[in-house]
Design an enzyme around this catalytic site. Structure first.
Site, PDB file in Angstrom:
ATOM      1  N   PRO A  69       1.978  -2.825   7.599  1.00 54.13           N
ATOM      2  CA  PRO A  69       0.586  -2.979   8.034  1.00 54.13           C
ATOM      3  C   PRO A  69       0.087  -4.418   8.056  1.00 54.13           C
ATOM      4  CG  PRO A  69       0.665  -2.183   5.784  1.00 54.13           C
ATOM      5  CD  PRO A  69       2.086  -2.195   6.281  1.00 54.13           C
ATOM      6  N   PHE A  70       0.847  -5.365   7.496  1.00 50.64           N
ATOM      7  CA  PHE A  70       0.396  -6.764   7.473  1.00 50.64           C
ATOM      8  C   PHE A  70       1.492  -7.678   8.034  1.00 50.64           C
ATOM      9  CE2 PHE A  70      -1.933  -4.522   4.142  1.00 50.64           C
ATOM     10  CZ  PHE A  70      -3.228  -4.735   4.589  1.00 50.64           C
ATOM     11  N   SER A  71       1.997  -7.260   9.185  1.00 50.19           N
ATOM     12  CA  SER A  71       3.040  -8.006   9.875  1.00 50.19           C
ATOM     13  C   SER A  71       2.478  -9.299  10.459  1.00 50.19           C
ATOM     14  CB  SER A  71       3.599  -7.124  10.994  1.00 50.19           C
ATOM     15  OG  SER A  71       4.474  -7.829  11.821  1.00 50.19           O
TER      16      SER A  71
ATOM     17  N   GLU B 280       1.624  -5.735   2.012  1.00 51.26           N
ATOM     18  CA  GLU B 280       0.592  -5.930   0.986  1.00 51.26           C
ATOM     19  C   GLU B 280      -0.562  -6.804   1.453  1.00 51.26           C
ATOM     20  OE1 GLU B 280       0.175  -7.375  -3.717  1.00 51.26           O
ATOM     21  OE2 GLU B 280       2.128  -7.408  -2.722  1.00 51.26           O
TER      22      GLU B 280
ATOM     23  N   LYS C 165       2.570  -2.979  -7.000  1.00 51.38           N
ATOM     24  CA  LYS C 165       3.517  -3.048  -8.116  1.00 51.38           C
ATOM     25  C   LYS C 165       4.107  -1.661  -8.268  1.00 51.38           C
ATOM     26  CE  LYS C 165       4.374  -6.962  -9.773  1.00 51.38           C
ATOM     27  NZ  LYS C 165       4.693  -7.373  -8.401  1.00 51.38           N
TER      28      LYS C 165
END
Length: 433
Positions: A216-218, A234, A250
């Site tokens: 989701p955070f490419s 993340e 984590k």
């Protein structure tokens, strides 16, 4: 002054590639892609920013003050990164380990051309537009969409480990001694894998990495000769008005091919006391960081130890939020929470000191953050993990991975967790490994 125009447009894999192929004519490119991963706190499906009108790059000395001046003076969209070694601006720390990449500690730019994608539209923002520049660019992009953009794959890289397995296990043992003495409760121990005197096609490598990870955070980031190809799952921190959200990861478990086994792996991760204790300790650290800038009584844990599933792994993620005063500056929020708890440890300063004295390589952009500020001061940043970093002038390729060490850690298991996290990058750079 920006000229703004909207088009009805739905992103596909082919159209993503056409935008990124078109963007390669520029020295500065940032592509942020959610890969349509459904999650809370999402603003855009994807963003493309290209071609610097202004920029700032600096080492760690007074870096946050310089960024604050740049951001508050520009009052426009700016994109870039914060390297892990900005810790030296936040605390009296140093970074003396080997650095093969040589990225500046901080680098942001104000793009001339910006594309904001939602599910059904793209909003195009051009700065100081000349004549029909926007229309001609749009036509060019559509031509890329209908042309063949085949890229030759790079040769398989000779990937080396900077830290041998035996050495990594010895380092875990050292961390455990620090924990037993009470110096730390938890700390993130990382190791670098690298290839020297080599070249890759950054865009093709990014496409391959993104295809097998779909995070989701490419990010595809190009700043002249510097590249970051990130498959990060993340979020570090986001500001929307007066609301701040941080989502530390984590806890990691591998995906399994069999559906029943994969579901059981989720349950195992969800109930693993070591993984939960890791996550809860870092959640507490993030709560403490946010309390420095939050309005009294507003820090809350929205999700604790929730399991999210990605292509390569299952992850345990917590979501912490707070409210801030309108007078609290965006850069001060970043400075008071940086570096992120998930990549440091608790207590944070002691953990960073032990990390620096134990690891073999300077982290640089790895375990830093890539993201953007809006003209109003809102921001969103990822955590730079599961990422390939490349300096095309130095011909140096690097990726790093790590694991959180707690009192219950078994050194062999921590090493295997590192290899699991490295799987996608290794597969892209050398499929035969």
């Amino acid at each position: 002054m920006r000229t703004v125009k909207s088009f009805s447009f739905s992103l596909t894999e082919a159209s993503k590639q056409s935008f990124l192929h078109w963007a390669q004519q520029y020295d500065e490119v940032v592509w942020l892609d959610s890969n349509s991963y459904k999650q809370a706190h999402e603003s855009y499906q994807a963003i493309l920013a290209v071609d610097a009108f202004t920029a700032i790059k600096t080492d760690a000395y007074n870096a946050f003050d310089k960024l604050k001046e740049y951001q508050t003076t520009t009052l426009d969209w700016i994109f870039g990164y914060l390297s892990y070694d900005l810790k030296n601006d936040v605390e009296p720390l140093q970074s003396n380990n080997f650095d093969g990449l040589h990225f500046p500690d901080l680098y942001f730019f104000q793009p001339k051309k910006l594309f904001l994608f939602t599910e059904e539209n793209v909003e195009v923002h051009y700065l100081n537009m000349v004549d029909d520049e926007l229309e001609s660019d749009w036509k060019e992009i559509l031509e890329f969409l209908h042309s063949s953009n085949y890229i030759n794959p790079h040769k398989a890289l000779d990937i080396k480990a900077r830290t041998a397995k035996t050495s990594y296990i010895e380092k875990v043992d050292k961390f455990l001694e620090h924990i037993k003495r009470g110096d730390i409760y938890e700390a993130n121990l990382c190791q670098e894998f690298y290839s020297e005197n080599t070249e890759i096609d950054p865009l093709n490598t990014f496409f391959e990495l993104n295809k097998i990870s779909k995070p989701p955070f490419s990010v595809f980031l190009k700043l002249n000769e510097l590249y970051a190809l990130s498959a990060s799952p993340e979020r570090y921190i986001k500001r929307s008005g007066n609301t701040i959200v941080s989502q530390p990861i984590k806890g990691t478990a591998k995906r399994l091919a069999n559906e029943v086994d994969d579901f059981n792996m989720i349950k195992q991760l969800q109930n693993d006391p070591k993984e939960r204790s890791e996550n809860i300790m870092i959640t507490d650290l993030v709560r403490n960081d946010l309390s420095r800038i939050a309005q009294k009584g507003t820090v809350k844990v929205e999700e604790l130890c929730a399991i999210y599933t990605f292509e390569q792994v299952h992850q345990m993620i917590s979501t912490i939020s707070c409210q801030v005063s309108s007078e609290t500056t965006s850069v001060d929020i970043l400075k008071n929470s940086f570096p992120m708890g998930s990549m440091t440890g608790a207590p944070k300063i002691s953990a960073m000191q032990i990390i620096e004295s134990t690891e073999d390589a300077k982290r640089g952009l790895y375990s830093g953050a890539i993201g953007y500020f809006t003209p109003s001061g809102d921001f969103d940043f990822n955590v730079v993990i599961r990422s390939i970093l490349y300096n095309s002038l130095k011909k140096y390729v690097s990726f790093s991975v790590g694991s959180a060490i707690t009192i219950n850690s078994l050194p062999e298991n921590e090493y295997q967790e590192c290899l699991l996290k490295a799987k996608a990058m290794r597969l892209v750079l050398n499929p035969s490994i």
